[in-house]
Design a protein around this motif. Sequence first.
Motif, PDB file in Angstrom:
ATOM      1  N   ALA A 139      -9.221   0.631  -0.047  1.00 31.20           N
ATOM      2  CA  ALA A 139      -8.576   1.851  -0.530  1.00 31.20           C
ATOM      3  C   ALA A 139      -9.600   2.961  -0.755  1.00 31.20           C
ATOM      4  CB  ALA A 139      -7.808   1.562  -1.819  1.00 31.20           C
ATOM      5  N   ASP A 159      -6.582  -5.960   6.705  1.00 31.91           N
ATOM      6  CA  ASP A 159      -5.773  -7.150   6.482  1.00 31.91           C
ATOM      7  C   ASP A 159      -6.019  -8.191   7.575  1.00 31.91           C
ATOM      8  OD1 ASP A 159      -3.698  -8.574   5.004  1.00 31.91           O
ATOM      9  OD2 ASP A 159      -2.438  -8.217   6.751  1.00 31.91           O
ATOM     10  N   ILE A 165       0.852  -1.179   0.000  1.00 36.90           N
ATOM     11  CA  ILE A 165       0.000   0.000   0.000  1.00 36.90           C
ATOM     12  C   ILE A 165       0.890   1.232   0.000  1.00 36.90           C
ATOM     13  CG2 ILE A 165      -1.894   1.210   1.148  1.00 36.90           C
ATOM     14  CD1 ILE A 165      -2.585  -1.656   0.357  1.00 36.90           C
ATOM     15  N   MET A 185      -5.738   0.055   6.956  1.00 38.78           N
ATOM     16  CA  MET A 185      -5.355  -1.030   6.061  1.00 38.78           C
ATOM     17  C   MET A 185      -4.908  -2.270   6.840  1.00 38.78           C
ATOM     18  SD  MET A 185      -5.954  -0.342   2.943  1.00 38.78           S
ATOM     19  CE  MET A 185      -6.067   0.916   1.671  1.00 38.78           C
ATOM     20  N   LYS A 225      -9.834  -5.362  -1.518  1.00 36.43           N
ATOM     21  CA  LYS A 225      -8.667  -4.488  -1.693  1.00 36.43           C
ATOM     22  C   LYS A 225      -9.086  -3.112  -2.206  1.00 36.43           C
ATOM     23  CE  LYS A 225      -5.554  -5.838  -4.697  1.00 36.43           C
ATOM     24  NZ  LYS A 225      -4.940  -5.081  -5.813  1.00 36.43           N
ATOM     25  N   ALA A 274      -3.330   0.628  -3.739  1.00 36.30           N
ATOM     26  CA  ALA A 274      -3.342  -0.683  -3.077  1.00 36.30           C
ATOM     27  C   ALA A 274      -2.972  -1.746  -4.098  1.00 36.30           C
ATOM     28  CB  ALA A 274      -4.713  -0.963  -2.473  1.00 36.30           C
TER      29      ALA A 274
END
Length: 240
Positions: free
Chosen positions: A99, A33, A5, A29, A95, A118
Amino acid sequence: MGTTITLDLADDLSPARLRELADDVFTWMHEVDARFSTYQSDSEVCRFDRGEVLLSEASADLRFVLEACADLWGVTDGFFDAYATGGLDPSGYVKGWAAQVASDRLLAAGAANHCVNAGGDVRVRGFSPTGEPWRIGIRHPWDEMATCLVLAGTDLAVATSGVYERGRHVQDPRRGAPATGLRSVTVVGSDLGVADAYATAALAMGAAGIGWLDRLTDHTYAVVTDDARQFHSAALPQTA
């Protein structure tokens, strides 16, 4: 999410404020994850897939993503399928969505000029540090050191799905086999999660994905086929 990222902040803000904004993005982020990684067995999405977390117990983010993936399955006639590989894997949406959320939060916090990248899924707003529109290079699908086209704009969500890094990892759900026919699909719209899912779906469709993309009225696209032909929307925001 198995990717890198990067963040560019182009507003004239204090170093402390820029650092705070960047920390907020990367904290978010990391949260995504931890929740959605299919590589970590203790992530919420893996525990949900194993039946260890009920839908009624799931986080608001997981419920949102599951609902979005179900909607996208319908819109794409089943070609965007979070269960295409057997288990639950919403990565083709998550993903871009993550973002997009990061970009929305930056905008709300007063950072109107930024780029969130990303792993090649890019959300830009406002202007770059040079004062010009952001320029987004789309990787050449056979040469990692080259681009096959460059896009430019001040409010773009650009998602690319291809086979040049991870091989033919996208499944054609109709055949139950890796998708063939297209080597790279780029979709441009206003929401990066949707653009990400559309790029994945078109790649799964193979050559038929070009016609499907051409019928979209609110997105533009660029496609490179397995035999090196390129197709794109007339309205694609290209630059020299």
